[in-house]
Scaffold this motif. Structure first.
Motif, PDB file in Angstrom:
ATOM      1  N   ALA A 294       0.818  -1.212   0.000  1.00  0.00           N
ATOM      2  CA  ALA A 294       0.000   0.000   0.000  1.00  0.00           C
ATOM      3  C   ALA A 294       0.854   1.265   0.000  1.00  0.00           C
ATOM      4  N   LYS A 295       1.891   1.301   0.785  1.00  0.00           N
ATOM      5  CA  LYS A 295       2.685   2.516   0.971  1.00  0.00           C
ATOM      6  C   LYS A 295       3.900   2.586   0.042  1.00  0.00           C
ATOM      7  N   GLY A 296       4.348   1.439  -0.447  1.00  0.00           N
ATOM      8  CA  GLY A 296       5.510   1.439  -1.315  1.00  0.00           C
ATOM      9  C   GLY A 296       6.819   1.706  -0.599  1.00  0.00           C
ATOM     10  N   GLU A 297       6.842   1.580   0.733  1.00  0.00           N
ATOM     11  CA  GLU A 297       8.052   1.810   1.511  1.00  0.00           C
ATOM     12  C   GLU A 297       8.426   0.549   2.280  1.00  0.00           C
ATOM     13  N   TYR A 298       9.621   0.538   2.851  1.00  0.00           N
ATOM     14  CA  TYR A 298      10.245  -0.694   3.319  1.00  0.00           C
ATOM     15  C   TYR A 298      10.174  -0.862   4.836  1.00  0.00           C
ATOM     16  N   LEU A 299       9.958  -2.090   5.256  1.00  0.00           N
ATOM     17  CA  LEU A 299      10.050  -2.430   6.664  1.00  0.00           C
ATOM     18  C   LEU A 299      11.448  -2.075   7.149  1.00  0.00           C
ATOM     19  N   THR A 300      11.520  -1.268   8.212  1.00  0.00           N
ATOM     20  CA  THR A 300      12.784  -0.681   8.650  1.00  0.00           C
ATOM     21  C   THR A 300      12.850  -0.695  10.166  1.00  0.00           C
ATOM     22  N   ILE A 301      14.065  -0.846  10.698  1.00  0.00           N
ATOM     23  CA  ILE A 301      14.278  -0.776  12.138  1.00  0.00           C
ATOM     24  C   ILE A 301      14.779   0.621  12.496  1.00  0.00           C
ATOM     25  N   LYS A 302      14.083   1.282  13.411  1.00  0.00           N
ATOM     26  CA  LYS A 302      14.420   2.654  13.770  1.00  0.00           C
ATOM     27  C   LYS A 302      15.813   2.713  14.380  1.00  0.00           C
ATOM     28  N   ASP A 303      16.581   3.720  13.946  1.00  0.00           N
ATOM     29  CA  ASP A 303      17.975   3.889  14.371  1.00  0.00           C
ATOM     30  C   ASP A 303      18.805   2.656  14.064  1.00  0.00           C
ATOM     31  N   ALA A 304      18.338   1.886  13.086  1.00  0.00           N
ATOM     32  CA  ALA A 304      19.044   0.670  12.651  1.00  0.00           C
ATOM     33  C   ALA A 304      19.460  -0.170  13.831  1.00  0.00           C
ATOM     34  N   THR A 320       9.838   3.186   5.657  1.00  0.00           N
ATOM     35  CA  THR A 320      10.422   4.404   5.113  1.00  0.00           C
ATOM     36  C   THR A 320      11.047   4.074   3.768  1.00  0.00           C
ATOM     37  N   THR A 321      11.652   5.073   3.122  1.00  0.00           N
ATOM     38  CA  THR A 321      12.237   4.872   1.803  1.00  0.00           C
ATOM     39  C   THR A 321      13.545   4.098   1.912  1.00  0.00           C
ATOM     40  N   ASN A 322      14.017   3.621   0.761  1.00  0.00           N
ATOM     41  CA  ASN A 322      15.284   2.885   0.759  1.00  0.00           C
ATOM     42  C   ASN A 322      16.497   3.801   0.695  1.00  0.00           C
ATOM     43  N   THR A 323      16.278   5.113   0.844  1.00  0.00           N
ATOM     44  CA  THR A 323      17.388   6.071   0.876  1.00  0.00           C
ATOM     45  C   THR A 323      17.615   6.647   2.269  1.00  0.00           C
ATOM     46  N   SER A 324      16.845   6.197   3.243  1.00  0.00           N
ATOM     47  CA  SER A 324      16.977   6.738   4.588  1.00  0.00           C
ATOM     48  C   SER A 324      18.269   6.261   5.240  1.00  0.00           C
ATOM     49  N   ASN A 325      18.692   6.972   6.289  1.00  0.00           N
ATOM     50  CA  ASN A 325      19.898   6.574   7.010  1.00  0.00           C
ATOM     51  C   ASN A 325      19.748   5.193   7.621  1.00  0.00           C
ATOM     52  N   GLN A 427      -1.655  -4.766   4.400  1.00  0.00           N
ATOM     53  CA  GLN A 427      -1.297  -6.022   5.064  1.00  0.00           C
ATOM     54  C   GLN A 427      -0.584  -6.984   4.108  1.00  0.00           C
ATOM     55  N   ARG A 428      -0.200  -6.490   2.931  1.00  0.00           N
ATOM     56  CA  ARG A 428       0.551  -7.317   1.995  1.00  0.00           C
ATOM     57  C   ARG A 428       1.952  -6.735   1.821  1.00  0.00           C
ATOM     58  N   TRP A 429       2.900  -7.632   1.633  1.00  0.00           N
ATOM     59  CA  TRP A 429       4.306  -7.228   1.578  1.00  0.00           C
ATOM     60  C   TRP A 429       4.992  -7.926   0.413  1.00  0.00           C
ATOM     61  N   ILE A 430       5.930  -7.224  -0.211  1.00  0.00           N
ATOM     62  CA  ILE A 430       6.712  -7.772  -1.313  1.00  0.00           C
ATOM     63  C   ILE A 430       8.113  -8.095  -0.801  1.00  0.00           C
ATOM     64  N   LEU A 431       8.517  -9.341  -0.966  1.00  0.00           N
ATOM     65  CA  LEU A 431       9.845  -9.772  -0.541  1.00  0.00           C
ATOM     66  C   LEU A 431      10.785  -9.780  -1.737  1.00  0.00           C
ATOM     67  N   THR A 432      11.928  -9.149  -1.589  1.00  0.00           N
ATOM     68  CA  THR A 432      12.947  -9.120  -2.638  1.00  0.00           C
ATOM     69  C   THR A 432      14.264  -9.584  -2.052  1.00  0.00           C
ATOM     70  N   GLU A 433      14.817 -10.663  -2.604  1.00  0.00           N
ATOM     71  CA  GLU A 433      16.085 -11.158  -2.086  1.00  0.00           C
ATOM     72  C   GLU A 433      17.195 -10.159  -2.370  1.00  0.00           C
ATOM     73  N   ASP A 434      18.017  -9.884  -1.384  1.00  0.00           N
ATOM     74  CA  ASP A 434      19.193  -9.038  -1.555  1.00  0.00           C
ATOM     75  C   ASP A 434      20.317  -9.931  -2.082  1.00  0.00           C
ATOM     76  N   THR A 435      20.316 -10.129  -3.393  1.00  0.00           N
ATOM     77  CA  THR A 435      21.222 -11.114  -3.991  1.00  0.00           C
ATOM     78  C   THR A 435      22.679 -10.729  -3.813  1.00  0.00           C
ATOM     79  N   ASN A 436      22.980  -9.439  -3.879  1.00  0.00           N
ATOM     80  CA  ASN A 436      24.376  -9.037  -3.723  1.00  0.00           C
ATOM     81  C   ASN A 436      24.887  -9.377  -2.333  1.00  0.00           C
ATOM     82  N   TYR A 437      24.073  -9.075  -1.317  1.00  0.00           N
ATOM     83  CA  TYR A 437      24.473  -9.375   0.055  1.00  0.00           C
ATOM     84  C   TYR A 437      24.573 -10.882   0.277  1.00  0.00           C
ATOM     85  N   ASN A 438      23.584 -11.619  -0.204  1.00  0.00           N
ATOM     86  CA  ASN A 438      23.580 -13.071   0.001  1.00  0.00           C
ATOM     87  C   ASN A 438      24.724 -13.750  -0.734  1.00  0.00           C
ATOM     88  N   ASN A 439      24.992 -13.320  -1.963  1.00  0.00           N
ATOM     89  CA  ASN A 439      26.091 -13.927  -2.709  1.00  0.00           C
ATOM     90  C   ASN A 439      27.441 -13.608  -2.075  1.00  0.00           C
TER      91      ASN A 439
END
Length: 609
Positions: A294-304, A320-325, A427-439
């Motif tokens: 719905a929001k187009g933003e990513y599940l994020t942990i505050k203050d990482a 939040t966006t994928n450009t946040s700190n 209540q729906r989420w899109i999962l995208t594998e971080d292939t660079n990190y996993n590889n």
């Protein structure tokens, strides 16, 4: 079935006493010697060094035999090392051959060396039986090289486990034709009202593909998957025309499922469709990003998460966006682990000790009023156990294993919380594998580094940003230790630089250069150790720049020199070839020129102070 898989050249040989290593030079000769082998493509004109003999698929264990990578490289030396995927135990080699067991999973690294450079490839090797127990799926190979998964570059012609034709009548789920994993299944849709039902039982939880092809021209057939009752629709593929249908990698349990094939338009009494089902094991420890539909933003942990030092915070989840700190500090990378014994997942942010410490949890439990999602130590609570329910649009509803009425949702303030199901897109989420990190992590895991301190697996500060005199980047991990504790070289290396730093608080430091490459780079990895008790040349008086260091050799002693605050070892992985300073400044260390050290230690059990 159309499958994109990793490519290894495989031929087979069954375990016998005093097995010899065959001196086979070329791809063609190998195929001639083992005519029953499946011919597979090879990558970058290099033949990969693992060969099987498919003479008797039901006999185990098998022997893996290593060969030269290329027949015209007689001056090259090659090596293969194989480790159990989950215990990390190295498998013994006898004359370059390895004994592997049915149903187990292993990682391997393949390396050859000439007088100019060293080349390494690595990946996962899965030896798994089908539901029939008599067929070993040799094509179940995942092979990772450089910055791409080789499996995405070529396909492999694989043998099925068998063939099954529909048994009429099978127009209801109660009369379904029984099939098994990896069988070629054939049937006809004789009229637009004809329906074919198939039945399969999986012995283990995992993922499965359900593919329908060879659909006759001018026909449109669809495929749907139902649960063990035959009445609850789980997944489906309804494409237009006679395009192949695919229900892709849907999670399945150790249970019975029903497959329904039917016509949206057209039929044929002579042209047979082709249906194939392929089961895959769950692959644990995979890192994803999770985006809200719905929001187009990513599940994020505050203050990482700030999972560092003594001020460990319990951080809330938001989007939040994928450009946040927080995104840049790994607050959006989520390690999804599967518990096969109880069929649930945990979700752990990599900003918390590379996903090895904290997991998503519900503040005050599902009975609380806010039901906010936050991070908490993984303690086995049911609020930490999730199920991913795949939807028709390939998004997921993330529910709780023991209370499926509650799912992850997002409120008006972008906070993530547990809410009752309502069908909203939030209540729906899109999962995208971080292939660079996993590889990269798969590559680093195969280096088999040892921990730098003996019998000391404590951590007091992790890699990434933390609140210590402000929100600052911490370029390594801190391992608390008594004064003068011996520091051991994690891998074969050479001495690069050492000295004392007063400007940036490093104190006595040592930099060594390993023989292992940075992922997707020709650069060697360097390791930095800080706050040492004394100068490295005092610890080892005869060292010089470029001198070799054996794995496990004592290279330093811990201390608290510089700006330390306590006795501990600061341990940094450097990826840009520099030593202590970058452009004359220690403060220029960042995610771009350092790496999370814990990526190299997947099987080390750690405790957190």
């Amino acid at each position: 079935m159309k499958r994109i898989l990793c490519i290894l050249l495989l031929t087979v040989m069954v375990l016998v006493t005093n097995t010899a290593v065959f001196a086979v030079d070329s791809l063609e000769e190998k195929l001639e010697k083992y005519p029953t082998a499946t011919k597979m493509e090879y990558v970058n004109e290099k033949e990969l060094p693992i060969v099987f003999d498919s003479a008797n698929m039901s006999d185990m264990p098998y022997i893996i035999v290593s060969y030269k990578w290329k027949s015209d490289c007689s001056n090259e030396e090659n090596s293969v090392r194989i480790f159990h995927k989950y215990t990390g135990e190295e498998q013994p080699s006898v004359q370059n051959s390895f004994t592997l067991s049915l149903g187990e999973e292993y990682t391997f690294t393949c390396q050859y060396e000439n007088n100019q450079s060293v080349y390494s490839y690595n990946g996962d090797l899965v030896i798994a039986a089908s539901d029939t127990g008599s067929y070993v799926g040799l094509e179940n190979i995942i092979f990772v090289a450089n910055d791409y998964n080789v499996s995405s570059k070529a396909s492999v012609i694989t043998k099925s486990a068998g063939t099954k034709n529909e048994s009429e009548p099978n127009n209801t789920f109660s009369t379904a034709t029984i099939t098994s994993d990896d069988y070629d299944n054939y049937g006809t849709i004789s009229s637009t009202s004809d329906v074919d039902w198939w039945k399969i039982t999986f012995n283990r939880s995992g993922y499965a593909n359900f593919w329908l092809g060879n659909i006759p021209s001018n026909c449109n057939y669809n495929i749907a998957l139902y649960d063990s009752t035959g009445t609850n629709l789980l997944y489906y593929s309804y494409k237009s025309g006679n395009a192949d249908e695919l229900i892709s990698m849907c999670p399945v349990s150790a249970a019975t499922y029903y497959i329904k094939i039917f016509s949206a338009s057209g039929s044929s009494t002579t042209s047979r469709y082709h249906m194939r089902i392929k089961w895959y094991p769950f692959v644990p420890d995979i890192v994803y990003t999770i985006k809200n539909v719905a929001k187009g933003e990513y599940l994020t942990i505050k203050d990482a998460c700030n999972a560092s030092d003594i001020n460990l915070t319990y951080s809330y989840a938001y989007i939040t966006t994928n450009t946040s700190n927080d995104a840049k500090n790994n607050g959006q990378r989520m390690r999804i682990n599967y518990d096969a014994s109880s069929s649930f997942y945990t979700i752990a942010p990599t900003c918390s000790y590379n996903g090895q410490h904290r997991v998503l949890d519900v503040y005050d439990g599902l009975s609380s009023s806010s039901r906010r999602i936050w991070t908490y130590q993984n303690n086995g609570a049911e609020e930490e156990h999730f199920v991913f329910e795949k939807q028709a649009d390939n998004s997921y509803i993330i529910s709780f294993k023991n209370n499926s009425n509650y799912v992850l949702d997002v409120d008006a303030n972008k906070n993530v919380y547990a809410n009752t199901r309502n069908g909203n897109s939030s209540q729906r989420w899109i999962l995208t594998e971080d292939t660079n990190y996993n590889n990269a992590e798969r590559t680093y895991r195969t280096y088999n580094w040892s921990w730098p301190l003996s019998n000391n697996f404590r951590l007091s500060s992790s890699f990434g940003y933390r609140y210590v005199n402000g929100y600052k980047f911490h370029n390594g991990i801190d391992i608390p230790a008594d004064n003068k504790t011996s520091v051991y070289c994690p891998t074969q290396a050479t001495y690069s630089n050492w000295g004392y730093d007063r400007t940036y608080g490093c104190g006595y430091y040592l930099v060594i250069e390993t023989s292992n490459k940075v992922y997707n780079s020709s650069q060697n990895i360097k390791l930095l150790f800080q706050h040492l008790y004394e100068d490295a040349k005092t610890t080892n008086s005869n060292i010089e720049v470029g001198n070799n260091i054996s794995k496990g050799a004592v290279i330093a002693k811990t201390g608290d020199t510089g700006t330390s605050g306590s006795y501990h070892l600061h341990y940094t992985v450097i990826t840009d070839g520099s030593d202590v300073f970058v452009n004359g400044s220690y403060s220029h260390r960042s995610f771009s020129n350092t790496e999370q050290p814990l990526m190299f230690y997947p099987y080390t059990t750690l405790t957190y102070n």
